[in-house]
Write a protein that holds these residues in place. Structure first.
Motif, PDB file in Angstrom:
ATOM      1  N   SER A  92       0.825  -1.211   0.000  1.00  0.00           N
ATOM      2  CA  SER A  92       0.000   0.000   0.000  1.00  0.00           C
ATOM      3  C   SER A  92       0.856   1.257   0.000  1.00  0.00           C
ATOM      4  O   SER A  92       0.480   2.276  -0.595  1.00  0.00           O
ATOM      5  N   THR A  93       2.009   1.198   0.651  1.00  0.00           N
ATOM      6  CA  THR A  93       2.925   2.353   0.624  1.00  0.00           C
ATOM      7  C   THR A  93       3.379   2.629  -0.797  1.00  0.00           C
ATOM      8  O   THR A  93       3.395   3.786  -1.246  1.00  0.00           O
ATOM      9  N   LEU A  94       3.729   1.578  -1.526  1.00  0.00           N
ATOM     10  CA  LEU A  94       4.164   1.757  -2.914  1.00  0.00           C
ATOM     11  C   LEU A  94       3.035   2.331  -3.761  1.00  0.00           C
ATOM     12  O   LEU A  94       3.255   3.232  -4.578  1.00  0.00           O
ATOM     13  N   LEU A  95       1.824   1.832  -3.565  1.00  0.00           N
ATOM     14  CA  LEU A  95       0.695   2.333  -4.339  1.00  0.00           C
ATOM     15  C   LEU A  95       0.432   3.802  -4.058  1.00  0.00           C
ATOM     16  O   LEU A  95       0.221   4.592  -4.987  1.00  0.00           O
ATOM     17  N   THR A  96       0.438   4.198  -2.798  1.00  0.00           N
ATOM     18  CA  THR A  96       0.142   5.598  -2.475  1.00  0.00           C
ATOM     19  C   THR A  96       1.253   6.532  -2.937  1.00  0.00           C
ATOM     20  O   THR A  96       0.985   7.677  -3.315  1.00  0.00           O
ATOM     21  N   ILE A  97       2.484   6.059  -2.947  1.00  0.00           N
ATOM     22  CA  ILE A  97       3.585   6.866  -3.486  1.00  0.00           C
ATOM     23  C   ILE A  97       3.431   7.012  -4.997  1.00  0.00           C
ATOM     24  O   ILE A  97       3.585   8.109  -5.552  1.00  0.00           O
ATOM     25  N   ALA A  98       3.096   5.912  -5.680  1.00  0.00           N
ATOM     26  CA  ALA A  98       2.892   5.969  -7.130  1.00  0.00           C
ATOM     27  C   ALA A  98       1.780   6.944  -7.491  1.00  0.00           C
ATOM     28  O   ALA A  98       1.831   7.611  -8.530  1.00  0.00           O
ATOM     29  N   ALA A  99       0.764   7.028  -6.622  1.00  0.00           N
ATOM     30  CA  ALA A  99      -0.383   7.902  -6.865  1.00  0.00           C
ATOM     31  C   ALA A  99      -0.152   9.342  -6.406  1.00  0.00           C
ATOM     32  O   ALA A  99      -1.056  10.170  -6.518  1.00  0.00           O
ATOM     33  N   GLY A 100       1.024   9.630  -5.891  1.00  0.00           N
ATOM     34  CA  GLY A 100       1.319  10.991  -5.444  1.00  0.00           C
ATOM     35  C   GLY A 100       0.629  11.382  -4.157  1.00  0.00           C
ATOM     36  O   GLY A 100       0.479  12.563  -3.850  1.00  0.00           O
ATOM     37  N   LEU A 101       0.208  10.374  -3.360  1.00  0.00           N
ATOM     38  CA  LEU A 101      -0.472  10.649  -2.101  1.00  0.00           C
ATOM     39  C   LEU A 101       0.493  10.770  -0.928  1.00  0.00           C
ATOM     40  O   LEU A 101       0.122  11.263   0.124  1.00  0.00           O
ATOM     41  N   GLN A 102       1.711  10.287  -1.107  1.00  0.00           N
ATOM     42  CA  GLN A 102       2.755  10.539  -0.127  1.00  0.00           C
ATOM     43  C   GLN A 102       4.089  10.601  -0.847  1.00  0.00           C
ATOM     44  O   GLN A 102       4.224  10.137  -1.984  1.00  0.00           O
ATOM     45  N   SER A 103       5.062  11.193  -0.191  1.00  0.00           N
ATOM     46  CA  SER A 103       6.350  11.451  -0.831  1.00  0.00           C
ATOM     47  C   SER A 103       7.296  10.259  -0.668  1.00  0.00           C
ATOM     48  O   SER A 103       7.111   9.404   0.198  1.00  0.00           O
ATOM     49  N   THR A 104       8.296  10.218  -1.536  1.00  0.00           N
ATOM     50  CA  THR A 104       9.360   9.230  -1.402  1.00  0.00           C
ATOM     51  C   THR A 104      10.451   9.782  -0.484  1.00  0.00           C
ATOM     52  O   THR A 104      10.535  10.991  -0.250  1.00  0.00           O
ATOM     53  N   THR A 105      11.278   8.895   0.035  1.00  0.00           N
ATOM     54  CA  THR A 105      12.502   9.331   0.707  1.00  0.00           C
ATOM     55  C   THR A 105      13.588   9.543  -0.336  1.00  0.00           C
ATOM     56  O   THR A 105      14.305  10.542  -0.326  1.00  0.00           O
ATOM     57  N   GLU A 106      13.693   8.601  -1.257  1.00  0.00           N
ATOM     58  CA  GLU A 106      14.601   8.720  -2.399  1.00  0.00           C
ATOM     59  C   GLU A 106      13.911   8.117  -3.618  1.00  0.00           C
ATOM     60  O   GLU A 106      12.938   7.381  -3.498  1.00  0.00           O
ATOM     61  N   GLY A 107      14.449   8.429  -4.799  1.00  0.00           N
ATOM     62  CA  GLY A 107      13.913   7.867  -6.032  1.00  0.00           C
ATOM     63  C   GLY A 107      13.074   8.865  -6.808  1.00  0.00           C
ATOM     64  O   GLY A 107      12.719   9.934  -6.306  1.00  0.00           O
ATOM     65  N   VAL A 108      12.773   8.502  -8.049  1.00  0.00           N
ATOM     66  CA  VAL A 108      12.008   9.391  -8.930  1.00  0.00           C
ATOM     67  C   VAL A 108      10.849   8.628  -9.562  1.00  0.00           C
ATOM     68  O   VAL A 108      10.918   7.419  -9.764  1.00  0.00           O
ATOM     69  N   GLU A 160       3.973  10.047 -17.937  1.00  0.00           N
ATOM     70  CA  GLU A 160       3.740  10.738 -19.211  1.00  0.00           C
ATOM     71  C   GLU A 160       4.799  11.806 -19.478  1.00  0.00           C
ATOM     72  O   GLU A 160       4.494  12.929 -19.899  1.00  0.00           O
ATOM     73  N   GLY A 161       6.053  11.480 -19.177  1.00  0.00           N
ATOM     74  CA  GLY A 161       7.165  12.377 -19.472  1.00  0.00           C
ATOM     75  C   GLY A 161       7.449  13.425 -18.421  1.00  0.00           C
ATOM     76  O   GLY A 161       8.449  14.148 -18.512  1.00  0.00           O
ATOM     77  N   ALA A 162       6.574  13.546 -17.398  1.00  0.00           N
ATOM     78  CA  ALA A 162       6.775  14.548 -16.345  1.00  0.00           C
ATOM     79  C   ALA A 162       7.278  13.854 -15.074  1.00  0.00           C
ATOM     80  O   ALA A 162       6.872  12.729 -14.765  1.00  0.00           O
ATOM     81  N   GLU A 163       8.140  14.525 -14.340  1.00  0.00           N
ATOM     82  CA  GLU A 163       8.663  13.968 -13.099  1.00  0.00           C
ATOM     83  C   GLU A 163       7.739  14.347 -11.941  1.00  0.00           C
ATOM     84  O   GLU A 163       7.715  15.491 -11.487  1.00  0.00           O
ATOM     85  N   MET A 164       6.985  13.387 -11.452  1.00  0.00           N
ATOM     86  CA  MET A 164       6.049  13.631 -10.361  1.00  0.00           C
ATOM     87  C   MET A 164       6.756  14.034  -9.076  1.00  0.00           C
ATOM     88  O   MET A 164       6.236  14.841  -8.301  1.00  0.00           O
ATOM     89  N   THR A 165       7.930  13.466  -8.841  1.00  0.00           N
ATOM     90  CA  THR A 165       8.643  13.739  -7.596  1.00  0.00           C
ATOM     91  C   THR A 165       9.132  15.181  -7.513  1.00  0.00           C
ATOM     92  O   THR A 165       9.546  15.625  -6.440  1.00  0.00           O
ATOM     93  N   GLY A 166       9.061  15.917  -8.608  1.00  0.00           N
ATOM     94  CA  GLY A 166       9.444  17.325  -8.585  1.00  0.00           C
ATOM     95  C   GLY A 166       8.256  18.274  -8.521  1.00  0.00           C
ATOM     96  O   GLY A 166       8.422  19.496  -8.517  1.00  0.00           O
ATOM     97  N   MET A 167       7.044  17.709  -8.442  1.00  0.00           N
ATOM     98  CA  MET A 167       5.843  18.547  -8.422  1.00  0.00           C
ATOM     99  C   MET A 167       5.512  19.025  -7.011  1.00  0.00           C
ATOM    100  O   MET A 167       5.778  18.321  -6.037  1.00  0.00           O
TER     101      MET A 167
END
Length: 218
Positions: A42-58, A62-69
């Protein structure tokens, strides 16, 4: 997703929930994350969905970096491009079935004339077998009916990705298969990519790919 880690501080101890996950989703594919409780699904799913942040990784979508939003950009992305179904339907108690779908179209900023919106809602309610319940409130629906409405609400704006976290866990075996068959049929028809967390082995015949997780690793 590339090199995704998630570490939380638990008292004086750093707890590694995800330990470097790299995963790509293919368009139109249904992928199931399986594993024991605490494996990080569930942690992986919520990170993929932009519902929580990563500690590391990108994460790229669709060509946009979500981790920079920022949060506003993520909110807009989720509203327009993502759909969500959870274990509980989370329907708004004071809205009818029809109004639940109308609300989602508004959130996703789908601009339609009134008659066009009515047609879209009619088509979706017909697809999930709930047209006859369009004026019903959540309190009068069965568990299976509520999940059908939740599925309709999640995909009425035709998102690119559907995120489903234990979508059938609150249902009996028969209703679980009905809802999962519905998810598969509708997402395949519309070319929607699906990432799902499940512990129910009976749901796996409905998916295209199964990814097992253990201790924060694939």
């Amino acid at each position: 997703m590339k090199g995704i880690t998630k570490t939380i501080v638990n008292g004086d101890v750093d707890e590694d929930i995800l330990k470097g996950i790299t995963l790509s989703l293919e368009k139109g594919e249904i992928t199931a994350l399986v594993g024991a409780s605490g494996s990080g699904k569930s942690t992986l799913l919520t990170i993929a969905a932009g519902l929580q942040s990563t500690t590391e990784g990108v994460i790229h979508f669709e060509g946009a970096e979500m981790t920079g939003m920022n949060q506003e950009q993520l909110r807009a992305l989720r509203a327009k491009s993502f759909g969500f179904v959870f274990q509980s339907a989370h329907l708004v108690p004071f809205l009818t079935v029809e109004e639940q779908l109308s609300l989602m179209l508004g959130v996703a900023e789908i601009k339609l004339k009134k008659i066009e919106q009515e047609d879209v809602i009619d088509e979706m309610l017909e697809a999930v077998g709930m047209r006859h319940r369009r004026n019903a409130y959540p309190s009068s629906l069965s568990g299976g009916e509520r999940q059908r409405v939740a599925v309709a609400r999640a995909i009425i704006h035709q998102p690119d990705i559907l995120f489903a976290d234990e979508p059938t866990a609150s249902l009996d075996s028969s209703k679980s298969k009905e809802v999962m068959a519905l998810i598969r049929a509708l997402t395949k028809a519309k070319g929607i990519t699906t990432l799902m967390v499940t512990h129910d082995q009976e749901m796996l015949p409905f998916v295209d790919r199964t990814i097992a997780m253990q201790d924060g690793l694939i």
